[in-house]
Scaffold this active site. Structure first.
Site, short mmCIF file in Angstrom:
data_model
loop_
_atom_site.label_atom_id
_atom_site.label_comp_id
_atom_site.label_asym_id
_atom_site.label_seq_id
_atom_site.Cartn_x
_atom_site.Cartn_y
_atom_site.Cartn_z
N ASP A 303 -10.14 -47.50 -6.25
CA ASP A 303 -10.89 -47.43 -5.01
C ASP A 303 -11.37 -45.98 -4.84
O ASP A 303 -11.01 -45.08 -5.62
CB ASP A 303 -10.06 -47.91 -3.81
CG ASP A 303 -10.96 -48.36 -2.65
OD1 ASP A 303 -12.16 -48.04 -2.67
OD2 ASP A 303 -10.47 -49.04 -1.72
C1 BGC Z 1 -13.32 -49.38 0.18
C2 BGC Z 1 -13.74 -50.35 -0.89
C3 BGC Z 1 -15.21 -50.15 -1.19
C4 BGC Z 1 -15.43 -48.72 -1.63
C5 BGC Z 1 -16.87 -48.42 -1.97
C6 BGC Z 1 -13.70 -47.97 -0.17
O1 BGC Z 1 -13.47 -47.11 0.89
O2 BGC Z 1 -11.93 -49.46 0.38
O3 BGC Z 1 -13.49 -51.64 -0.45
O4 BGC Z 1 -15.62 -51.05 -2.17
O5 BGC Z 1 -15.05 -47.86 -0.56
O6 BGC Z 1 -17.65 -48.47 -0.87
#
Ligand code: BGC
Length: 774
Positions: A303
């Site tokens: 993530d």
């Molecule tokens: C979130 C993810 C997301 C990623 C990209 C993160 O903060 O937890 O779910 O896909 O950002 O936007």
């Protein structure tokens, strides 16, 4: 995700989850296409072999630095010290996220393919969570349809739009089980139940990816957040999850396994610690469970900056240690932080990471690029952009999805659908005419100007024959700003003084007084749920409750339409208003869909994918608790109020009414590898057509461990014409009863006596028993 942001948290036997129940209406269907024609599987194997040898050949030509480049993903929009062009030419990047301009996508792709030594295409990712330009209902709403085919269709339409601009990869579906509505991201998943969650997970994977990875107009799915993110302590986003093995295997992991079995090509780690080990550095999850037990062949992305934050957790000593721990745990690509890029080469050289681990990662990434067709067809044709984005077909699909996702929670004296004779309606509330808010969180590529509000939908539907009196009444705002506000803000309050606010409040009540019926559109602004949008309370934000009570005090019938991403405290409303329609965040076509539903041009048929608490003090709350001491008195578990939910899991009304009777089984016992079929008569006893979701629950009376009082094991949404009666049959495979026992640490179907209920929700009363015999 976050742009320009500061302070960002910068065992047992092989598991066999079972195929969903075969659903039979009237006639038995044979189990769907278990075998492929042998010629086809031979072709698939030949393709696999060709892909593997292509990738192996390419890999053998790559330098270590080029390999690490493939493992690095850069956010297009974040400030950067080295230009993207330079990174591409130096082969220091394998993927971008947050670029949605097809012209720029092509420019970067041309550079990667034509101006680099190895000509490796980039993969472009984005959060296509519930639509791209056309916004569909939020995932929690799609789960409320209890119709996996609907969820599949919505995500396949979203993939069409996203692929039209050159995106190849979505960071969805989110399949985290969530039982605590304080957690803002409950809106992104399918709710509390592992069975419903699994069916929605596999449906969404198929929707995004199509029949196979690389299907035209489809994109790669990324199942997230592995695993346990929905169990954040106190519902506080990013906080630790402490989950017992029993809950992990039986509740939190099944939707991930279902998504992997459905062929998901990638998976994302989670931000938090799972039982003390960060999910992004968790070899148990990524190696033992995901790859060894489940045989996952795709690649794993971290993530956002979650590798860098292994140091914040007090897990890694420094960024170089974080890089080593993440890659050795099984993370293949790093989202945004440059910890891999800056540290992996040295780690390989000093022996803390084996080059074979790097090769495994790059192999998995390149294989997916190959399967997506990026080596042969890397560019996006600009022709589809105009035709696809916001097309009539998209809008119609979004409207249909919104209609099927709404849940009617209350309807006293048939106040809904609105009478054809109604001549005046008050449409009131901070969300009644807000375009951004009706789309919900994670609608970053949506255009607010495309969205249809409830006010607009009703005006269009009812025309000049009905006088519509609109007032906002009150304004709502977050106490703390949202990380997404710079990108996609909810409307900010404009009433400056208390006097102005009081006047607007009174104006709204005056509109109610001069109308025959009032529709109050209440809930949360779109930035009040989603990431970093946890709440202390479940109350309607701002003065909405006060507005509601004042509207009810006029004596006019009040219909509440809810726009929200989590169950809210509507206990007062559930006793005092005439009707409540839970529309969640229904998306771009929300206003039209809600107008259809309020007027009876569509009939609500959704059911709750979550247990609805009556007070925040009850959370976490879910229907499938274990039966423990004095279970029948659970309503008095608290001395200061009821412990029963306000609305049970699976609950939802219709304009039709249904009678379920005559539950029968075709056998009273089965072997652990057998199955049996339950049949129930469902009659629409109303004069209007409607859909009923027939649900099947089981309970194991005794075994090696205590078992939940009820567990969903099958469902089907059945359309019934006025007066129509059908026999609905659901086949239960004994394997569906299997569970991971905390006593034996084994996955087993245990012989014994079981209860089975079928009905309209998790309180179903039609009951039989059956046995599993050794
Ligand atoms: C979130 C993810 C997301 C990623 C990209 C993160 O903060 O937890 O779910 O896909 O950002 O936007």
């Amino acid at each position: 995700m976050l742009f320009f942001r500061c302070g960002r948290i910068s065992v047992q036997n092989a598991i066999s989850f079972c195929a969903p129940l075969a659903v039979i209406l009237g006639i038995m269907c044979s189990v769907a296409s278990a075998q492929q024609p042998s010629t086809r599987s031979a072709a698939v194997h030949a393709d696999d072999a060709k892909a593997a040898s292509f990738v192996a050949d390419l890999l053998s030509k790559m330098t270590l630095e080029e390999k690490i480049g493939q493992m690095s993903q850069i956010s297009y929009k974040e400030p950067h010290s080295v230009s993207h062009d330079e990174r591409i030419r130096k082969e220091q990047v394998g993927s971008f996220l947050f670029l949605t301009d097809p012209v720029e996508i092509n420019r970067l792709q041309h550079m990667a393919v034509e101006q680099t030594r190895l000509h490796i295409p980039l993969i472009f990712g984005y959060d296509v969570i519930h639509g791209f330009r056309t916004i569909y209902p939020i995932p929690l709403a799609l789960a409320s349809s209890w119709d996996p085919a609907e969820a599949q269709h919505a995500q396949s339409m979203a993939a069409r739009e996203a692929s039209a601009v050159g995106l190849n990869w979505t960071f969805a579906p989110m399949v985290d089980i969530a039982r605590d509505p304080r957690w803002g991201r409950i809106m992104e998943g399918a709710g509390e139940d592992p069975y419903l969650g699994s069916r929605m997970a596999e449906a969404q994977v198929r929707g995004f990816q199509g029949d196979a990875i690389g299907s035209p107009d489809h994109i790669l799915a990324c199942v997230k957040h592995f695993a346990g993110y929905g169990a954040a302590e106190g519902g506080r986003d990013y906080d630790s999850a402490n989950i017992s093995d029993e809950q992990l295997w039986n509740v939190y992991l099944p939707p991930f396994h279902a998504a992997v079995q459905a062929g998901a090509g990638s998976l994302m780690t989670a931000y938090m610690d799972l039982n003390g080990v960060p999910a992004t550095g968790n070899g148990f999850l990524l190696h033992n469970v995901l790859r060894k037990k489940w045989g996952f062949q795709g690649f794993v992305v971290s993530d956002w900056e979650s590798i860098a934050s292994l140091k914040t957790h007090g897990f890694a000593a420094a960024p170089d240690d974080a890089a080593v721990r993440a890659v050795n745990a099984g993370v293949n690509m790093e989202m945004t932080s440059a910890v891999f890029r800056d540290n992996l080469a040295a780690a390989v050289k000093n022996g803390s990471v084996k080059e074979s681990a790097i090769d495994d990662s790059v192999h998995a990434i390149l294989l997916m690029k190959y399967r997506l067709g990026l080596f042969t067809n890397p560019y996006v044709s600009l022709d589809r952009v105009k035709a696809e984005l916001g097309s009539i077909a998209q809008r119609e699909a979004a409207r249909g999805a919104a209609e099927r996702s709404a849940v009617l929670l209350r309807n006293q004296a048939g106040v809904l659908p609105l009478k054809k004779s109604v001549a005046s309606i008050a449409v009131i509330g901070p969300l009644a005419d807000s375009k951004p808010d009706i789309m919900g969180s994670w609608s970053l590529a949506g255009h607010a100007e495309d969205a249809v509000t409830v006010l607009e939908g009703l005006r269009k539907k009812l025309g000049s024959a009905v006088a519509i009196h609109y007032a906002k009444g009150v304004e709502i705002d977050r106490v703390q700003p949202s990380i997404f506000d710079e990108l996609f803000a909810s409307p900010k309050p404009v009433l400056k003084t208390q006097q102005e606010r009081d006047a607007e409040f009174q104006h709204a009540i005056d509109q109610v007084k001069k109308s025959e019926v009032a529709i109050l559109v209440l809930g949360e602004a779109q930035n009040m749920s989603g990431e970093r949008a946890s709440r202390l309370s479940l109350a309607l934000p701002g003065r909405q409750q006060e507005l509601l009570e004042a509207a009810v005090a006029t004596g006019k019938p009040v219909v509440v339409v809810m726009l929200n991403g989590r169950p809210l405290d509507i206990t007062w409303a559930s006793q005092h208003v005439a009707a409540i329609l839970e529309a969640w965040y229904p998306g771009t076509e929300g206003g039209n869909a809600i107008a259809d539903l309020l007027t009876g041009d569509a009939t609500p048929g959704g059911k709750l994918p979550v247990t609805w608490p009556r007070s925040v003090g009850q959370v976490p709350i879910y229907y499938s608790q274990n039966l423990t001491q004095i279970p029948d008195e659970t309503d008095t578990r608290y001395w200061d109020g009821s412990s029963a939910p306000l609305y049970p899991f699976g609950y939802g009304l219709s304009y039709a009414s249904f009678q379920l009777s005559n539950l029968k089984m075709d056998a009273s016992s089965m072997r652990p590898d057998g199955s049996l079929t339950a049949a129930i008569d469902v009659q629409n006893t109303a004069a209007v057509a409607g859909d009923e979701v027939v649900q099947l629950y089981t309970h194991q009376r005794a075994g090696s461990a205590s078992r939940p009082r009820r567990e969903l094991k099958g469902f089907v949404r059945v359309p019934l014409a006025a007066g129509e009666k059908r026999t609905v049959k659901l086949t239960l495979h004994a394997g569906d009863l299997g569970f991971w026992s905390p006593q034996t640490h084994q996955w087993a179907v245990e012989p014994g006596l079981f209860d089975l209920w079928m009905g309209e929700d998790s309180k179903a009363t039609e009951h039989v028993t059956f046995s599993v015999v050794p």
